[in-house]
Design a protein around this motif. Structure first.
Motif, PDB file in Angstrom:
ATOM      1  N   ALA A 131     -33.411  49.762   1.957  1.00  0.00           N
ATOM      2  CA  ALA A 131     -33.295  51.201   1.692  1.00  0.00           C
ATOM      3  C   ALA A 131     -33.631  51.529   0.236  1.00  0.00           C
ATOM      4  O   ALA A 131     -34.159  52.607  -0.062  1.00  0.00           O
ATOM      5  N   ALA A 132     -33.332  50.586  -0.678  1.00  0.00           N
ATOM      6  CA  ALA A 132     -33.622  50.787  -2.103  1.00  0.00           C
ATOM      7  C   ALA A 132     -35.008  50.279  -2.486  1.00  0.00           C
ATOM      8  O   ALA A 132     -35.350  50.244  -3.667  1.00  0.00           O
ATOM      9  N   ARG A 133     -35.792  49.871  -1.462  1.00  0.00           N
ATOM     10  CA  ARG A 133     -37.168  49.398  -1.678  1.00  0.00           C
ATOM     11  C   ARG A 133     -37.223  48.140  -2.532  1.00  0.00           C
ATOM     12  O   ARG A 133     -38.153  47.920  -3.287  1.00  0.00           O
ATOM     13  N   GLY A 134     -36.191  47.282  -2.401  1.00  0.00           N
ATOM     14  CA  GLY A 134     -36.213  45.991  -3.044  1.00  0.00           C
ATOM     15  C   GLY A 134     -35.590  45.963  -4.428  1.00  0.00           C
ATOM     16  O   GLY A 134     -35.155  46.988  -4.960  1.00  0.00           O
ATOM     17  N   THR A 135     -35.567  44.757  -4.983  1.00  0.00           N
ATOM     18  CA  THR A 135     -34.966  44.511  -6.294  1.00  0.00           C
ATOM     19  C   THR A 135     -36.054  44.115  -7.285  1.00  0.00           C
ATOM     20  O   THR A 135     -36.761  43.135  -7.073  1.00  0.00           O
ATOM     21  N   THR A 136     -36.187  44.859  -8.353  1.00  0.00           N
ATOM     22  CA  THR A 136     -37.156  44.517  -9.395  1.00  0.00           C
ATOM     23  C   THR A 136     -36.390  44.025 -10.618  1.00  0.00           C
ATOM     24  O   THR A 136     -35.728  44.800 -11.303  1.00  0.00           O
ATOM     25  N   VAL A 137     -36.469  42.722 -10.869  1.00  0.00           N
ATOM     26  CA  VAL A 137     -35.866  42.167 -12.076  1.00  0.00           C
ATOM     27  C   VAL A 137     -36.941  41.676 -13.048  1.00  0.00           C
ATOM     28  O   VAL A 137     -36.679  41.475 -14.216  1.00  0.00           O
ATOM     29  N   ARG A 138     -38.173  41.510 -12.518  1.00  0.00           N
ATOM     30  CA  ARG A 138     -39.253  41.098 -13.417  1.00  0.00           C
ATOM     31  C   ARG A 138     -40.606  41.614 -12.920  1.00  0.00           C
ATOM     32  O   ARG A 138     -41.132  42.574 -13.432  1.00  0.00           O
ATOM     33  N   ASP A 139     -41.174  40.974 -11.887  1.00  0.00           N
ATOM     34  CA  ASP A 139     -42.553  41.247 -11.490  1.00  0.00           C
ATOM     35  C   ASP A 139     -42.696  42.083 -10.227  1.00  0.00           C
ATOM     36  O   ASP A 139     -43.759  42.667 -10.008  1.00  0.00           O
ATOM     37  N   TYR A 140     -41.699  42.122  -9.377  1.00  0.00           N
ATOM     38  CA  TYR A 140     -41.881  42.708  -8.058  1.00  0.00           C
ATOM     39  C   TYR A 140     -42.210  44.199  -8.083  1.00  0.00           C
ATOM     40  O   TYR A 140     -41.566  44.988  -8.785  1.00  0.00           O
ATOM     41  N   THR A 141     -43.230  44.571  -7.318  1.00  0.00           N
ATOM     42  CA  THR A 141     -43.522  45.966  -6.999  1.00  0.00           C
ATOM     43  C   THR A 141     -43.939  46.019  -5.536  1.00  0.00           C
ATOM     44  O   THR A 141     -44.302  44.994  -4.945  1.00  0.00           O
ATOM     45  N   ASP A 142     -43.902  47.217  -4.944  1.00  0.00           N
ATOM     46  CA  ASP A 142     -44.363  47.348  -3.568  1.00  0.00           C
ATOM     47  C   ASP A 142     -45.888  47.424  -3.542  1.00  0.00           C
ATOM     48  O   ASP A 142     -46.557  47.217  -4.566  1.00  0.00           O
ATOM     49  N   GLY A 143     -46.459  47.721  -2.375  1.00  0.00           N
ATOM     50  CA  GLY A 143     -47.903  47.724  -2.227  1.00  0.00           C
ATOM     51  C   GLY A 143     -48.605  48.849  -2.946  1.00  0.00           C
ATOM     52  O   GLY A 143     -49.840  48.864  -3.025  1.00  0.00           O
ATOM     53  N   ARG A 144     -47.845  49.804  -3.503  1.00  0.00           N
ATOM     54  CA  ARG A 144     -48.431  50.881  -4.298  1.00  0.00           C
ATOM     55  C   ARG A 144     -48.171  50.686  -5.789  1.00  0.00           C
ATOM     56  O   ARG A 144     -48.458  51.571  -6.592  1.00  0.00           O
TER      57      ARG A 144
END
Length: 274
Positions: free
Chosen positions: A216-229
């Motif tokens: 629901a929160a579209r994942g956890t970004t602690v360093r590199d992660y982003t979605d497909g956009r």
């Protein structure tokens, strides 16, 4: 490493724009990330294929292509798949560019170059050494308290280590295992076989709850992660223990502690998770 909520979010974000587009060609900037087949054969087989849909299995992103082919991607630590316009500056550590018929591009970037891509026939998914050995999906009907109890029974393996075993629970990783254990009040070093029936039910509920919240929160970004956009997730704002060493536990106020288990950091509350 992108875990179940992150890969699910990537699949959903790419599903909004990629299905129906044809891959005109592939430019390989670093063939190391292509696991199979060889880079030349990979480019030849992918060119001209229509993207039919995207899905997820465990931590693998699966892209169905025309001609009964599946592009399987494991992002590992720092891999990113981003759909972008051709005018966007090329990010550092971009290794593959898929040129699409509408002029847009799907780019694979990976700082540490641990991620891998496989071009597979659908029937070969079950024999793929990673995908074929995956356990039950934790948000599926098959993941029940009874299944989890059976997976833990007779196992003296540390609880956290067992939860990270992809043959037991597919897609669960370091972040969400720590968060689920905290919600269930269970110590990561607890032998798996010592949980009571009530504790198994609490852990089962916590795993499903934290994964749903992560999606629901579209994942956890602690360093590199982003979605497909290219957009970051927000679940890092809701983390209770992961990477919060020394900060007060939101439940009891005691400082969050850290230990190393199997070469990975584990975060827990010494007060709530005895």
């Amino acid at each position: 490493m992108p875990e179940l909520p992150e890969v699910e979010t990537i699949a959903k974000s790419l599903s909004a724009s990629l299905p129906g587009l044809v891959i005109e060609k592939v430019e390989v900037l670093n063939s190391q990330v292509i696991a199979a087949p060889g880079s030349g054969e990979f480019c030849r087989l992918v060119a001209g294929r229509k993207i039919l849909g995207l899905s997820r299995r465990g931590k693998y992103l699966l892209m169905s292509l025309s001609g009964d082919l599946v592009l399987a991607v494991h992002l590992r630590m720092t891999g990113r798949l981003i759909h972008t316009g051709p005018g966007e500056p090329l990010a550092r550590h971009t290794h593959l560019i898929f040129f699409l018929q509408n002029g847009t591009q799907l780019r694979y970037a990976d700082t540490r170059r641990f991620g891998r891509l496989w071009l597979l026939a659908p029937g070969s998914l079950s024999t793929h050494p990673g995908i074929g050995s995956l356990g039950v999906e934790p948000l599926s009907p098959q993941f029940t308290p009874a299944y989890l109890a059976g997976a833990l029974a007779g196992r003296r393996t540390r609880l956290k280590s067992l939860l990270l075993d992809q043959r037991v629970v597919a897609g669960l990783g370091n972040i969400y295992a720590d968060e689920a254990l905290h919600r269930a009040g269970l110590h990561p070093l607890r032998p798996a076989c010592t949980l009571t029936g009530e504790e198994v039910e609490a852990l089962h509920a916590a795993i499903r709850e934290v994964l749903r919240e992560g999606i629901a929160a579209r994942g956890t970004t602690v360093r590199d992660y982003t979605d497909g956009r290219g957009q970051a997730g927000t679940f890092q704002e809701k983390l209770r223990v992961y990477r919060r060493q020394g900060q007060p536990c939101p439940r009891c106020g005691k400082p969050i502690a850290r230990l190393v288990l199997g070469g990975r950091s584990s975060y827990f509350c010494p007060g709530c998770q005895r």
